[in-house]
Enzyme design. Structure first.
Site, PDB file in Angstrom:
ATOM      1  N   LYS A 101     -11.422  -0.007  -8.824  1.00 42.60           N
ATOM      2  CA  LYS A 101     -11.787  -0.161  -7.426  1.00 42.60           C
ATOM      3  C   LYS A 101     -13.060  -1.015  -7.269  1.00 42.60           C
ATOM      4  CE  LYS A 101      -8.648   2.854  -5.805  1.00 42.60           C
ATOM      5  NZ  LYS A 101      -7.933   3.331  -6.998  1.00 42.60           N
TER       6      LYS A 101
HETATM    7  C1  PLP Z   1      -6.586   3.553  -7.180  1.00 34.84           C
HETATM    8  C2  PLP Z   1      -6.124   3.674  -8.555  1.00 34.84           C
HETATM    9  C3  PLP Z   1      -4.806   3.356  -8.925  1.00 34.84           C
HETATM   10  C4  PLP Z   1      -3.761   2.960  -7.905  1.00 34.84           C
HETATM   11  O1  PLP Z   1      -4.020   1.731  -7.294  1.00 34.84           O
HETATM   12  P1  PLP Z   1      -3.271   1.343  -5.914  1.00 34.84           P
HETATM   13  O2  PLP Z   1      -3.878   0.069  -5.481  1.00 34.84           O
HETATM   14  O3  PLP Z   1      -3.578   2.470  -4.968  1.00 34.84           O
HETATM   15  O4  PLP Z   1      -1.831   1.262  -6.198  1.00 34.84           O
HETATM   16  C5  PLP Z   1      -4.476   3.441 -10.254  1.00 34.84           C
HETATM   17  N1  PLP Z   1      -5.368   3.842 -11.190  1.00 34.84           N
HETATM   18  C6  PLP Z   1      -6.635   4.171 -10.869  1.00 34.84           C
HETATM   19  C7  PLP Z   1      -7.564   4.617 -11.953  1.00 34.84           C
HETATM   20  C8  PLP Z   1      -7.069   4.086  -9.553  1.00 34.84           C
HETATM   21  O5  PLP Z   1      -8.332   4.407  -9.250  1.00 34.84           O
END
Ligand code: PLP
Length: 489
Positions: A101
């Site tokens: 993120k």
């Molecule tokens: C948010 C997240 C995901 C999923 O990503 P999306 O964009 O919501 O599909 C997968 N792995 C981790 C560690 C995340 O923080």
């Protein structure tokens, strides 16, 4: 049509719909070739400038250097870890919060403050966030003490890992707040969406010179930085001699809200040679079924898994994929979204499903397989995957087994294994920890010692930081909580 600055500052369109790019600017193979050997920031400016056309190149450079600095990412922001001839790992977790993120949320505040200046829309942005664990901390870290912003994060009470909770409750900054919601991620996300839709609340905010914005992947400003690393990883694969420029490859993406994988699809629409995206899910396998049957049905049991950031039954970005796959048929999509809200399900029909299947392969991985994968990859290659990345790794293997397609693939690794130390440790050494309870920090230390890898600085530092107590609210009390935090009436 709106400017990119407006799309970023408002987050969501007035009617509750999502912003999408009008078209997809092409990137030629020669441009991908030119990325080889370049710093991540240069690659980012190259892609971002295609979309954020109301930002000058100089502004984008400022945003990019502030976001992806060496201090924050410890070096190249999204390195490709070479695992074996047909599979490499794209590590997206070298940022301050150890999850992918950061790739978007470190740069979003820089976009947002500039966007607000450009549009002159409001004095203060109130950023509402629903989190399954990682977005919350990343948003809090990205926006901490950024002037004229207030961040309110809602996370599922008891639905995040200890490290994830600690990361949020120890975050410094007077403008960032974490609130626990009694319910799961979908409850938090629905609650936030409802707040966005309340005209009366918006009017009250406006009186105070405030307006809501979003740091979830519904915000275009969060999606666009994610397109960059698909190009960057591809350029690295060419540079390392894994593939020749122009060769189609596959990406396997651990998916929850469909934001990360959608960014990859956008990269493909811009010309990146991709044969398939593997949409990898855990036992919350609503997307696997959707791709395989053409029916999206959220009427099913919700599972709390060891890959909690993917514990989602309503993937908000799917709407954007359908917009492309129906050739921009908004009416159809509204119909489906209404059906989703009313009945919890909708079907897209054979033709649209075929179009989806031409780009996506769906696979889901259960808890035992996830643990086995963490263990297998460590034993065979000495590399430690976190549970989310393990789901994506295994899904790629399933894809190869089921299709006999042996195309070179890149697995997106979305979190440091230390964010989920307890789970990873028990997967690697099941006998050593049977019946033992470890604190988050004990588990980190054990994992570091046994697997001989270093704990990321940001997680190490959590130790000893004072924890702020979160308020715990029912989904129906979220509006009251927002007003309390903003000191409105
Ligand atoms: C948010 C997240 C995901 C999923 O990503 P999306 O964009 O919501 O599909 C997968 N792995 C981790 C560690 C995340 O923080």
């Amino acid at each position: 049509m709106v400017s990119s600055a407006h799309a970023i500052s408002s987050g969501l369109a007035k009617d509750g719909g999502l912003f999408v790019p009008r078209d997809f600017p092409p990137v030629a193979l020669a441009e991908i070739d030119a990325m080889k050997g370049k710093p991540y920031g240069d690659r980012a400016v190259q892609i971002l400038s295609r979309y954020l056309t109301d930002f000058s190149e100089e502004e984008l450079r400022e945003c990019v250097s502030a976001a992806y600095s060496k201090e924050k990412f410890g070096g190249f922001a999204a390195p490709l870890h070479l695992l074996k001839k047909d599979t490499d790992i794209l590590e997206l977790w070298h940022g301050p919060t150890s999850a992918f993120k950061d790739m978007a949320l470190q740069i979003l505040p820089h976009f947002l403050t500039r966007a607000v200046r450009k549009t002159g829309e409001q004095k203060k942005s109130v950023i509402l966030v629903a989190t399954s664990g990682d977005t919350g901390k990343a948003a809090m870290a990205g926006f901490s003490d950024v002037p004229d912003t207030e961040v309110i994060v809602f996370y599922p009470h008891g639905g995040v890992s200890d490290a994830q909770r600690l990361q949020m409750t120890t975050q410094r900054g007077n403008n960032v707040h974490a609130v626990a919601v009694e319910g799961n991620f979908d409850d938090a996300q629905t609650g936030v969406k409802l707040l966005f839709g309340k005209a009366e609340l918006a009017a009250e905010l406006k009186e105070q010179g405030c307006a809501f914005s979003s740091a979830n992947s519904i915000n275009w400003g969060r999606l666009v930085p994610q397109i960059v690393y698909y190009f960057s990883a591809y350029a690295d694969a060419v540079e390392k001699g894994r593939i020749q420029n122009g060769t189609e490859i596959v990406f396997s993406v651990p998916t929850g809200n469909f934001g990360d994988i959608l960014a990859g699809y956008y990269a493909k629409l811009m010309g990146l040679p991709v044969k398939k995206f593997i949409c990898a899910s855990n036992s919350n396998n609503v997307l696997t079924d959707f791709i395989n049957t053409g029916t999206y049905d959220r009427n099913r049991e919700f599972h709390r898994t060891i890959s909690p950031s993917m514990d989602i039954l309503v993937s908000s970005n799917l709407e954007r994929l359908l917009y492309e796959k129906t050739e921009h048929n908004s009416e159809k999509i509204n119909e489906w979204m209404d059906a989703l809200q009313e009945k919890g399900a909708y079907s897209i029909g054979r033709d649209i499903q075929d179009a989806v299947v031409s780009d996506f392969f769906g696979a889901w991985i259960d808890e035992i397989e996830t643990q086995e994968t963490i263990s297998d990859v460590f034993n065979n290659y000495g590399y430690v995957l976190d549970p989310h990345s393990a789901v994506a790794y295994k899904a790629l293997q399933k894809y190869r087994l089921m299709t006999s397609d042996e195309t070179y693939g890149i697995v997106l690794s979305t979190a440091s294994p230390f964010k989920f130390s307890d789970v990873v440790l028990r997967a690697l050494y099941p006998d050593d920890y049977e019946g033992k309870v470890l604190t988050a920090f004990e588990a980190m230390d054990e994992l570091s010692q046994k697997a001989r890898i270093d704990i990321p600085q940001g997680l190490k530092e959590l130790r000893g930081l004072p924890e702020r107590e979160s308020d715990i609210v029912a989904p129906g009390e979220m509006e009251k909580e927002v007003k309390k935090i903003l000191a409105i009436d």
